[in-house]
Design a protein around this motif. Structure first.
Motif, PDB file in Angstrom:
ATOM      1  N   ALA A 111      51.932  36.491  40.312  1.00 36.63           N
ATOM      2  CA  ALA A 111      51.002  35.836  39.390  1.00 36.63           C
ATOM      3  C   ALA A 111      49.872  36.761  38.949  1.00 36.63           C
ATOM      4  N   ARG A 112      49.272  37.457  39.882  1.00 33.43           N
ATOM      5  CA  ARG A 112      48.156  38.327  39.516  1.00 33.43           C
ATOM      6  C   ARG A 112      48.598  39.477  38.611  1.00 33.43           C
ATOM      7  N   PRO A 113      49.655  40.217  38.955  1.00 30.86           N
ATOM      8  CA  PRO A 113      50.088  41.269  38.021  1.00 30.86           C
ATOM      9  C   PRO A 113      50.495  40.730  36.651  1.00 30.86           C
ATOM     10  N   ALA A 114      51.036  39.527  36.606  1.00 31.45           N
ATOM     11  CA  ALA A 114      51.386  38.935  35.307  1.00 31.45           C
ATOM     12  C   ALA A 114      50.131  38.676  34.484  1.00 31.45           C
ATOM     13  N   GLY A 115      49.073  38.209  35.130  1.00 32.11           N
ATOM     14  CA  GLY A 115      47.809  38.008  34.425  1.00 32.11           C
ATOM     15  C   GLY A 115      47.212  39.309  33.934  1.00 32.11           C
ATOM     16  N   VAL A 116      47.290  40.355  34.768  1.00 34.22           N
ATOM     17  CA  VAL A 116      46.779  41.665  34.359  1.00 34.22           C
ATOM     18  C   VAL A 116      47.609  42.223  33.204  1.00 34.22           C
ATOM     19  N   LEU A 117      48.923  42.022  33.254  1.00 35.41           N
ATOM     20  CA  LEU A 117      49.783  42.471  32.166  1.00 35.41           C
ATOM     21  C   LEU A 117      49.447  41.746  30.863  1.00 35.41           C
ATOM     22  N   ALA A 118      49.231  40.434  30.958  1.00 39.34           N
ATOM     23  CA  ALA A 118      48.845  39.671  29.764  1.00 39.34           C
ATOM     24  C   ALA A 118      47.522  40.184  29.202  1.00 39.34           C
ATOM     25  N   ALA A 119      46.564  40.461  30.094  1.00 40.56           N
ATOM     26  CA  ALA A 119      45.272  40.982  29.646  1.00 40.56           C
ATOM     27  C   ALA A 119      45.437  42.357  29.000  1.00 40.56           C
ATOM     28  N   GLY A 120      46.271  43.197  29.584  1.00 41.45           N
ATOM     29  CA  GLY A 120      46.495  44.521  29.020  1.00 41.45           C
ATOM     30  C   GLY A 120      47.104  44.454  27.634  1.00 41.45           C
ATOM     31  N   LEU A 121      48.073  43.574  27.466  1.00 43.16           N
ATOM     32  CA  LEU A 121      48.701  43.433  26.151  1.00 43.16           C
ATOM     33  C   LEU A 121      47.716  42.920  25.105  1.00 43.16           C
ATOM     34  N   LEU A 122      46.913  41.929  25.497  1.00 43.57           N
ATOM     35  CA  LEU A 122      45.941  41.389  24.548  1.00 43.57           C
ATOM     36  C   LEU A 122      44.848  42.409  24.225  1.00 43.57           C
ATOM     37  N   ALA A 123      44.414  43.172  25.221  1.00 39.72           N
ATOM     38  CA  ALA A 123      43.401  44.204  24.968  1.00 39.72           C
ATOM     39  C   ALA A 123      43.969  45.288  24.062  1.00 39.72           C
ATOM     40  N   TRP A 124      45.245  45.627  24.268  1.00 38.96           N
ATOM     41  CA  TRP A 124      45.900  46.621  23.415  1.00 38.96           C
ATOM     42  C   TRP A 124      45.968  46.137  21.967  1.00 38.96           C
ATOM     43  N   ARG A 125      46.124  44.822  21.788  1.00 39.13           N
ATOM     44  CA  ARG A 125      46.168  44.234  20.448  1.00 39.13           C
ATOM     45  C   ARG A 125      44.771  44.003  19.877  1.00 39.13           C
ATOM     46  N   LYS A 126      43.741  44.420  20.618  1.00 43.25           N
ATOM     47  CA  LYS A 126      42.336  44.327  20.210  1.00 43.25           C
ATOM     48  C   LYS A 126      41.859  42.884  20.029  1.00 43.25           C
ATOM     49  N   VAL A 127      42.312  42.035  20.937  1.00 41.48           N
ATOM     50  CA  VAL A 127      41.831  40.650  20.971  1.00 41.48           C
ATOM     51  C   VAL A 127      40.422  40.679  21.565  1.00 41.48           C
ATOM     52  N   PRO A 128      39.512  39.781  21.161  1.00 37.09           N
ATOM     53  CA  PRO A 128      38.165  39.769  21.735  1.00 37.09           C
ATOM     54  C   PRO A 128      38.194  39.639  23.263  1.00 37.09           C
ATOM     55  N   PHE A 129      37.209  40.270  23.906  1.00 37.89           N
ATOM     56  CA  PHE A 129      37.178  40.375  25.363  1.00 37.89           C
ATOM     57  C   PHE A 129      37.221  39.015  26.058  1.00 37.89           C
ATOM     58  N   LEU A 130      36.460  38.061  25.567  1.00 37.68           N
ATOM     59  CA  LEU A 130      36.442  36.740  26.193  1.00 37.68           C
ATOM     60  C   LEU A 130      37.830  36.102  26.170  1.00 37.68           C
ATOM     61  N   ALA A 131      38.542  36.236  25.076  1.00 36.43           N
ATOM     62  CA  ALA A 131      39.899  35.702  24.980  1.00 36.43           C
ATOM     63  C   ALA A 131      40.838  36.425  25.936  1.00 36.43           C
ATOM     64  N   VAL A 132      40.649  37.720  26.115  1.00 38.41           N
ATOM     65  CA  VAL A 132      41.478  38.485  27.052  1.00 38.41           C
ATOM     66  C   VAL A 132      41.287  37.971  28.465  1.00 38.41           C
ATOM     67  N   VAL A 133      40.036  37.814  28.876  1.00 37.51           N
ATOM     68  CA  VAL A 133      39.737  37.365  30.239  1.00 37.51           C
ATOM     69  C   VAL A 133      40.238  35.939  30.460  1.00 37.51           C
ATOM     70  N   LEU A 134      39.982  35.064  29.515  1.00 39.31           N
ATOM     71  CA  LEU A 134      40.421  33.669  29.670  1.00 39.31           C
ATOM     72  C   LEU A 134      41.945  33.569  29.675  1.00 39.31           C
ATOM     73  N   SER A 135      42.600  34.346  28.862  1.00 43.18           N
ATOM     74  CA  SER A 135      44.062  34.320  28.835  1.00 43.18           C
ATOM     75  C   SER A 135      44.653  34.834  30.140  1.00 43.18           C
ATOM     76  N   ALA A 136      44.096  35.903  30.669  1.00 44.62           N
ATOM     77  CA  ALA A 136      44.583  36.436  31.949  1.00 44.62           C
ATOM     78  C   ALA A 136      44.394  35.420  33.055  1.00 44.62           C
ATOM     79  N   ALA A 137      43.248  34.767  33.075  1.00 46.93           N
ATOM     80  CA  ALA A 137      43.002  33.743  34.088  1.00 46.93           C
ATOM     81  C   ALA A 137      43.956  32.566  33.914  1.00 46.93           C
ATOM     82  N   ALA A 138      44.212  32.186  32.671  1.00 45.22           N
ATOM     83  CA  ALA A 138      45.108  31.058  32.414  1.00 45.22           C
ATOM     84  C   ALA A 138      46.545  31.381  32.826  1.00 45.22           C
ATOM     85  N   VAL A 139      47.011  32.580  32.512  1.00 48.82           N
ATOM     86  CA  VAL A 139      48.370  32.976  32.910  1.00 48.82           C
ATOM     87  C   VAL A 139      48.500  32.957  34.421  1.00 48.82           C
TER      88      VAL A 139
END
Length: 107
Positions: free
Chosen positions: A69-97
């Protein structure tokens, strides 16, 4: 280390050393030059160090693996950060995943 004077002295010495290191950077920047290759290696080493810290924090828990679960959240955050999604959305998405996977019983 029950003596308060020793504790205060140690704190002051560490504070002075920290201040000296922070002051040395801007002061010595104009006096010391590095070859371009050395500067490139220092930049690369900083990126490698940060990536290794992320990997250790994402993949381990205590003395064992962190599960999925944790690596999946980090992977989701990495992908969203790579796509230049706003930081708050990256953190919330990683936590949600991570939360959804743990809710589903994935370790």
């Amino acid at each position: 280390m029950n003596n308060p004077a020793v504790l205060i002295a140690a704190t002051l010495v560490l504070a002075g050393g920290t201040f000296a290191f922070r002051l040395a950077g801007p002061y010595l920047r104009s006096r010391i030059t590095f070859p371009p290759r050395a500067e490139k290696l220092m930049e690369t080493s900083a990126v490698v160090l940060l990536a290794s810290l992320v990997a250790v924090a994402a993949l381990t828990e205590g003395h064992g693996p962190a599960g999925v679960a944790r690596p999946a959240g980090v992977l989701a955050a990495g992908l969203l950060a790579w796509r230049k999604v706003p930081f708050l959305a990256v953190v919330l998405s990683a936590a949600a995943v991570t939360a959804v996977l743990r809710l589903l019983g994935v370790p």
